[in-house]
Design an enzyme around this catalytic site. Structure first.
Site, PDB file in Angstrom:
ATOM      1  CG  HIS A 155      -3.255  -4.753 -74.400  1.00 14.20           C
ATOM      2  ND1 HIS A 155      -4.565  -5.018 -74.751  1.00 14.20           N
ATOM      3  CD2 HIS A 155      -3.314  -4.018 -73.248  1.00 14.20           C
ATOM      4  CE1 HIS A 155      -5.368  -4.466 -73.860  1.00 14.20           C
ATOM      5  NE2 HIS A 155      -4.642  -3.853 -72.951  1.00 14.20           N
ATOM      6  CG  HIS A 157      -1.558  -5.880 -80.142  1.00 12.35           C
ATOM      7  ND1 HIS A 157      -2.206  -5.984 -81.341  1.00 12.35           N
ATOM      8  CD2 HIS A 157      -2.292  -6.601 -79.257  1.00 12.35           C
ATOM      9  CE1 HIS A 157      -3.295  -6.724 -81.198  1.00 12.35           C
ATOM     10  NE2 HIS A 157      -3.364  -7.109 -79.934  1.00 12.35           N
ATOM     11  CG  ASP A 202      -6.800  -6.351 -79.943  1.00 19.29           C
ATOM     12  OD1 ASP A 202      -6.481  -6.805 -81.065  1.00 19.29           O
ATOM     13  OD2 ASP A 202      -6.329  -6.779 -78.877  1.00 19.29           O
TER      14      ASP A 202
END
Length: 282
Positions: A56, A59, A134
């Site tokens: 993502h 990140h 996450d």
């Protein structure tokens, strides 16, 4: 081993892990290159590698620029979608950076290629560190974007949950207050949740991070690690731990923060029409 906690974007964390004897450093989730390079210069260290938990943008978006600015930089991750990836890692693969040892822990669910990183130094009295991206948050877990409740249950109980209880948890986002408000809805009688929430609110008010927590603490207040406990089963109406986890995640996805009470003076101003000139359409 020194861990620098770096707040970036809206609520993200990236980390700089410094090997103090050599002054070499590893970045975890290098999303904002400019900020990272400022800290590298201030700490007078050399960036040797980036460990990326998942692809993502919040990140991994700094990888390409850092690879361009730091020739020979190694970029580790488990997903081909990670920018500038040079070393694809697998579950339980171990890496060494000076005295720092890293075990890669594959935790697919939030994304199909999510990797956590467990770090320690042999012979050090300091607690090991988990960079959980996450997958595991303080008081919560990541959304199941590309995976299932079965996968997250395995991640939390059989992979991360079996690490040493003193392990420090460094997660990818600052969402502790919101997570613990949900935890309190699930377990309104849990005194540990109440105390941690009060502490987290104070940290938030002072603009201070709530990371790291410890794995031992997480088992006391994180509902996603407490799926076999009676209050969690009562809340979800299920006893199978995977089903408890599935329902918890759905409930959390739909959880809304309590609305703040409107300011009385502002409401009076609306009643008296004082804002009307600003609200009229041109």
């Amino acid at each position: 081993m020194k861990v620098k906690v770096i707040s970036v974007l809206e609520d993200n964390y990236m980390y700089l892990v410094i090997e103090e004897s050599t002054r070499d450093a590893i970045a975890v989730d290098a999303a904002v290159p400019k900020r990272l390079l400022e800290i590298i210069r201030k700490e007078e260290v050399v960036l040797r590698a980036i460990l990326t938990t998942h692809h993502h943008w919040d990140h991994a978006r700094g990888n390409e620029e850092l690879a361009r600015l730091c020739p020979g930089l190694r970029v580790y991750g488990a997903d081909e979608r990670i920018g500038a990836l040079t070393h694809k890692v697998t579950h339980e693969q171990e890496l060494t950076f000076g005295a720092i040892r890293v075990r890669c822990l594959f935790t697919p669910c939030h994304t199909s290629g999510h990797m956590c990183y467990f770090m320690w130094e042999d012979g050090s009295p300091d607690a090991p560190a988990l960079f959980s991206g996450d997958t595991l948050f303080v008081g919560g877990c990541g959304k199941f974007f590309e995976g299932t409740a079965e996968q997250m249950y395995t991640n939390l109980t059989k992979i991360l949950g079996t690490l040493p209880k003193e392990t420090k948890v460094f997660c990818g986002h600052e969402c502790t207050v919101r997570n613990l408000k949900f935890a309190l809805k699930v377990e309104p009688e849990n005194e540990t949740v109440k105390k941690k929430l009060a502490w987290a609110k104070q940290r938030d008010d002072e603009d201070l991070p709530t990371v790291p927590s410890t794995l031992q603490e997480e088992f006391l207040y994180n509902p996603f690690l407490r799926v076999t406990e009676e209050p969690l089963q009562k809340f979800t109406g299920k006893t199978d731990p995977v089903e408890v986890l599935r329902i918890l995640r759905t409930e959390k996805d739909n959880f809304k923060k309590p609305k703040e009470r409107p300011n009385p003076q502002a409401m009076l101003a609306f009643d008296w029409g004082l804002f009307s000139p600003f609200l009229e359409k041109k």
